[in-house]
Motif scaffolding. Sequence first.
Motif, short mmCIF file in Angstrom:
data_model
loop_
_atom_site.label_atom_id
_atom_site.label_comp_id
_atom_site.label_asym_id
_atom_site.label_seq_id
_atom_site.Cartn_x
_atom_site.Cartn_y
_atom_site.Cartn_z
N ILE A 56 71.98 0.80 0.57
CA ILE A 56 71.18 1.58 1.52
C ILE A 56 71.62 1.30 2.94
N TYR A 60 73.21 3.90 5.68
CA TYR A 60 72.64 4.05 7.03
C TYR A 60 73.74 3.93 8.09
N GLU A 63 75.95 6.95 8.20
CA GLU A 63 75.29 8.09 8.85
C GLU A 63 75.21 7.90 10.36
N HIS A 80 67.55 9.70 13.99
CA HIS A 80 66.17 9.61 13.46
C HIS A 80 66.18 9.88 11.95
N GLU A 81 66.93 10.88 11.54
CA GLU A 81 67.02 11.22 10.12
C GLU A 81 67.62 10.06 9.32
N ALA A 82 68.66 9.43 9.85
CA ALA A 82 69.29 8.29 9.17
C ALA A 82 68.31 7.14 9.04
N MET A 84 64.96 7.28 9.09
CA MET A 84 63.88 7.63 8.17
C MET A 84 64.35 7.58 6.71
N LYS A 85 65.58 7.98 6.47
CA LYS A 85 66.15 7.91 5.11
C LYS A 85 66.25 6.45 4.66
N ASP A 86 66.68 5.57 5.59
CA ASP A 86 66.78 4.15 5.30
C ASP A 86 65.40 3.59 4.92
N ARG A 88 62.68 5.21 3.89
CA ARG A 88 62.19 5.76 2.61
C ARG A 88 62.89 5.11 1.42
N SER A 89 64.19 4.90 1.54
CA SER A 89 64.94 4.29 0.44
C SER A 89 64.49 2.85 0.21
N HIS A 92 61.35 2.43 -1.82
CA HIS A 92 61.49 2.56 -3.27
C HIS A 92 62.06 1.29 -3.92
#
Length: 116
Positions: A56, A60, A63, A80-82, A84-86, A88-89, A92
């Motif tokens: 992950i 990041y 990205e 910001h998208e990178a 937020m993806k980090d 969220r991942s 999990h």
Amino acid sequence: MVLTVVAAMVMTIGYAKTEKTQAVQNNNRYELTFDMRRLAVKLGLTFDQMEAVETIHNIYNDEVAEAANARRFERGALLHEALMKDVRSMRHVLDEKQYDTYMMLLGTTLHNKHLH
């Protein structure tokens, strides 16, 4: 005429170097570097979690490198998208306590990087 062409080439090369330098600086500004062993100990990660966190983290940073090369007006949204993806991942992969600690470390790291 030849001098005009040479001058134009020099200016273009200078501009390209400036853009590349700016992209490297932007990448360094947002890239996160963690000592994975220390992070694993701090979070109490299992081996499988450590592998997932490292993956992950690498995604990041890839990205962020892409965002650093993006147009200025797109860069903020991509960063910001990178991030937020980090987040969220990680949600999990980590349990609640590990996630809370990770978020504290992430917030502190981002805060420190943006102040310097």
